[in-house]
Structures are given as structure tokens and as C-alpha cells.
Motif scaffolding. Structure first.
Motif, PDB file in Angstrom:
ATOM      1  N   UNK A  40       0.514  -1.174   0.321  1.00 49.26           N
ATOM      2  CA  UNK A  40       0.143  -0.119  -0.018  1.00 49.26           C
ATOM      3  C   UNK A  40       0.651   1.068   0.167  1.00 49.26           C
ATOM      4  N   UNK A  41       0.785   2.128  -1.159  1.00 49.04           N
ATOM      5  CA  UNK A  41       1.490   3.457  -1.519  1.00 49.04           C
ATOM      6  C   UNK A  41       0.482   4.653  -0.625  1.00 49.04           C
ATOM      7  N   UNK A  42       0.962   5.186   0.971  1.00 55.41           N
ATOM      8  CA  UNK A  42       0.093   5.942   1.577  1.00 55.41           C
ATOM      9  C   UNK A  42       0.985   7.435   0.766  1.00 55.41           C
ATOM     10  N   UNK A  43       1.911   7.631  -0.693  1.00 50.78           N
ATOM     11  CA  UNK A  43       2.649   8.894  -0.234  1.00 50.78           C
ATOM     12  C   UNK A  43       0.919  10.208  -1.141  1.00 50.78           C
ATOM     13  N   UNK A  44       0.724   9.602  -1.755  1.00 53.13           N
ATOM     14  CA  UNK A  44      -0.701  10.506  -2.418  1.00 53.13           C
ATOM     15  C   UNK A  44      -1.720  10.333  -1.579  1.00 53.13           C
ATOM     16  N   UNK A  45      -1.839   9.814  -0.670  1.00 53.76           N
ATOM     17  CA  UNK A  45      -2.818  10.605   0.324  1.00 53.76           C
ATOM     18  C   UNK A  45      -2.210  11.341   1.514  1.00 53.76           C
ATOM     19  N   UNK A  46      -0.474  11.346   1.345  1.00 51.87           N
ATOM     20  CA  UNK A  46       0.031  12.404   3.120  1.00 51.87           C
ATOM     21  C   UNK A  46       0.045  13.318   2.095  1.00 51.87           C
ATOM     22  N   UNK A  47       0.608  13.346   0.780  1.00 54.55           N
ATOM     23  CA  UNK A  47       0.580  14.818   0.627  1.00 54.55           C
ATOM     24  C   UNK A  47      -1.075  15.475  -0.302  1.00 54.55           C
ATOM     25  N   UNK A  53      -4.349  21.016   4.843  1.00 52.22           N
ATOM     26  CA  UNK A  53      -4.051  21.515   6.053  1.00 52.22           C
ATOM     27  C   UNK A  53      -3.637  22.751   5.707  1.00 52.22           C
ATOM     28  N   UNK A  54      -2.436  22.932   4.400  1.00 51.40           N
ATOM     29  CA  UNK A  54      -1.678  24.239   3.971  1.00 51.40           C
ATOM     30  C   UNK A  54      -2.972  24.814   3.653  1.00 51.40           C
TER      31      UNK A  54
END
Length: 83
Positions: A40-47, A53-54
Motif C-alpha cells: 500500500x502506497x500512502x504517498x499521495x494520501x499524505x500529500x 491542511x495548508x
């Protein structure tokens, strides 16, 4: 390595992931299978979460909910805010 149980969800299968993974409800993850492993790749979800938030942080400017230095001093002077 922790075990998780595969469950039937409608016509599909699913797993319950621990909160400690950092995955949030609504996150979209990429997955791939390499042999016997599912990744499972969470990279895009984290971005996307960071972007949200920003952007929320700029809402005060967007809706003109900002204070001048003088207004800040008046409201927060007793806490040490001053020019």
C-alpha cells in the motif's frame, strides 16, 4: 509483523488497519502486488492531507479574518503581544 484479518465487505474483501499506520478515513491509497506481498502506497494520501491542511490555513486570509498589529496588541497585550 502483526496479523490482520481479511473480512467480507459486500461483494469485496477488506481489512481493518490499525490507527498507527497513519491512514485516515477517506484516504485513497495505491496498491500493487509483488509476488506474495501486497504493498500500500500512502504517498499521495499524505500529500493530499498536507495540501488540505495548508489550504485551510489560508482560509483566514481568503475570508478577510485577519487582525492588524494594533488589534493583536489590544486583544493579546496582556499575554506579551506588543509592537
Amino acid at each position: 509483523m502483526k496479523k490482520i484479518k481479511v473480512r467480507k465487505i459486500g461483494n469485496s474483501l477488506g481489512v481493518i488497519l490499525p490507527k498507527s499506520t497513519g491512514i485516515h478515513e477517506g484516504d485513497e491509497l495505491y496498491f500493487m502486488q509483488k509476488g506474495e506481498r501486497l504493498i500500500l502506497d500512502m504517498t499521495e494520501a499524505d500529500i493530499n492531507r498536507a495540501r488540505t491542511i495548508i489550504e485551510k490555513g489560508f482560509d483566514d486570509f481568503k475570508y478577510n479574518r485577519t487582525l492588524t498589529e494594533d488589534e493583536m496588541a489590544k486583544l493579546l497585550g496582556k499575554y506579551g503581544w506588543h509592537k
